[in-house]
Design a protein around this motif. Structure first.
Motif, PDB file in Angstrom:
ATOM      1  N   ASN A 173       0.824  -1.205   0.000  1.00  0.00           N
ATOM      2  CA  ASN A 173       0.000   0.000   0.000  1.00  0.00           C
ATOM      3  C   ASN A 173       0.863   1.261   0.000  1.00  0.00           C
ATOM      4  OD1 ASN A 173      -2.154  -1.708   0.082  1.00  0.00           O
ATOM      5  ND2 ASN A 173      -2.984  -0.972   2.020  1.00  0.00           N
ATOM      6  N   MET A 174       0.317   2.301  -0.616  1.00  0.00           N
ATOM      7  CA  MET A 174       1.063   3.548  -0.790  1.00  0.00           C
ATOM      8  C   MET A 174       0.956   4.478   0.411  1.00  0.00           C
ATOM      9  SD  MET A 174       2.540   3.475  -3.763  1.00  0.00           S
ATOM     10  CE  MET A 174       2.870   5.191  -4.102  1.00  0.00           C
ATOM     11  N   TYR A 175      -0.081   4.331   1.225  1.00  0.00           N
ATOM     12  CA  TYR A 175      -0.332   5.251   2.353  1.00  0.00           C
ATOM     13  C   TYR A 175      -0.395   6.699   1.841  1.00  0.00           C
ATOM     14  CZ  TYR A 175       0.889   1.143   5.069  1.00  0.00           C
ATOM     15  OH  TYR A 175       0.932  -0.130   5.584  1.00  0.00           O
ATOM     16  N   TRP A 176      -1.392   6.923   0.992  1.00  0.00           N
ATOM     17  CA  TRP A 176      -1.521   8.210   0.306  1.00  0.00           C
ATOM     18  C   TRP A 176      -1.601   9.384   1.272  1.00  0.00           C
ATOM     19  CZ3 TRP A 176      -0.835   7.996  -4.801  1.00  0.00           C
ATOM     20  CH2 TRP A 176      -1.088   6.776  -5.446  1.00  0.00           C
ATOM     21  N   LEU A 177      -2.306   9.216   2.365  1.00  0.00           N
ATOM     22  CA  LEU A 177      -2.505  10.325   3.295  1.00  0.00           C
ATOM     23  C   LEU A 177      -1.567  10.262   4.491  1.00  0.00           C
ATOM     24  CD1 LEU A 177      -6.423  10.354   3.281  1.00  0.00           C
ATOM     25  CD2 LEU A 177      -4.844  11.630   1.806  1.00  0.00           C
ATOM     26  N   GLY A 178      -0.646   9.316   4.501  1.00  0.00           N
ATOM     27  CA  GLY A 178       0.262   9.163   5.632  1.00  0.00           C
ATOM     28  C   GLY A 178       1.670   9.636   5.358  1.00  0.00           C
TER      29      GLY A 178
END
Length: 319
Positions: A173-178
């Motif tokens: 997962n990219m962790y877009w908002l992290g």
């Protein structure tokens, strides 16, 4: 016609005829254009005064006071609130993010809006469905659409990550908002997604206004699609494009809903903007004076940008 009176004399009982009305002296209300103009303007003036002018002057007063949520009494504080926000590193980061978000979003909005405007004016089968899908992001309430993006960019259940994993583009997962860089890109993406339909509709009006004989004459002379685009379409619609860019800049510069719903300024204030930081300091933090000072800082920047774009549009019209 006469009727006998009690004394035996005849009395004239015919109804009195009023004199003719002079329409020049007694004009009807509907014919008084100057008066009607003011009557029709009154609701707009009242709206602006109640929801723009009064809050604006209250914000100016609060920015020079020590008003807080716990102590609403007004005490003069001078420039202390402005000194405090200038010493705050989060304020400068919010200012930088605001400018970056606005410039990048505005560039993408103009380019993608122009592409969508060409699609909207094209005549093809199913164009009404395409127009509906294009306009859908603009008609959806910003809070609702941003919540949908919050789910799409979820760190665990993101369908975007699932698709990218199935395609072999990513392994985890990219962790877009992290992550700060991905969070900034995500905020810009949502801004562009929301505002491109508005820009497309504005540019579509400009494309429709181009005389067809100009396009036909260029085609007869052998000009191809790209030559007509850069030598006819874009120059003739440049004032409309500038107006679309102005709307995109204003709506991006003053928006806090996307940041508030997606990231709440995180991670570590990396996506904080002036509008959201003013809210967090003034409303959630309770320091109304500092919140007002931060919010007022938006005004000169936005005014300068609006004046620059409008002057550019005026020069285009004159030329």
């Amino acid at each position: 016609m006469s009727a006998p009176s009690g004394s035996g004399e005849l009395t004239d009982v015919r109804p009195e005829v009023s004199p003719p009305v002079d329409l020049g002296e007694r004009r009807r209300f509907a014919d008084r254009d100057p008066l009607l103009a003011w009557v029709f303007l009154l609701p707009s003036v009242g709206y602006i005064v109640a929801l723009v002018a009064i809050p604006f002057f209250l914000a100016i007063a609060f920015s020079f006071s020590d008003v807080t949520a716990g102590d609403p009494s007004f005490d003069w504080a001078g420039l202390r609130n402005y000194q405090n926000i200038f010493d705050d590193p989060v304020f400068w980061r919010s200012l930088r993010n605001t400018i970056v978000f606005t410039v990048v979003s505005m560039a993408l909005i103009v380019v993608l809006g122009k592409v969508l405007a060409n699609i909207l004016v094209a005549d093809f089968r199913g164009k009404w469905l395409v127009r509906f899908l294009v306009l859908l992001p603009w008609t959806t309430p910003v809070a609702l659409s941003t919540i949908a993006w919050l789910w799409l960019l979820d760190s665990v259940f993101s369908p975007i990550d699932w698709v990218l994993r199935e395609l072999g583009v990513i392994d985890a997962n990219m962790y877009w908002l992290g992550k700060p860089d991905l969070a900034i890109g995500s905020v810009i993406l949502v801004h562009v997604w929301r505002l491109v339909p508005l820009a497309a509709v504005i540019m579509m009006a400009g494309l429709i206004a181009i005389p067809k004989d100009v396009q036909e004459a260029a085609s007869v002379d052998g000009a191809g699609f790209w030559r007509r685009m850069f030598e006819i379409t874009i120059p003739l619609t440049m004032p409309i494009i500038a107006v679309a860019a102005l709307f995109g800049a204003i709506l991006t510069f003053t928006d806090m809903a996307v940041v508030y719903v997606l990231t709440r300024g995180g991670p570590t204030n990396s996506t904080q903007v002036l509008a959201s930081w003013a809210f967090f300091r003034g409303i959630e933090g309770g320091d109304v004076g500092q919140g007002a000072a931060i919010a007022l800082f938006l005004f000169p920047l936005l005014l300068a940008a609006a004046i620059a774009i409008l002057r550019a549009v005026r020069r285009m019209d004159i030329s």
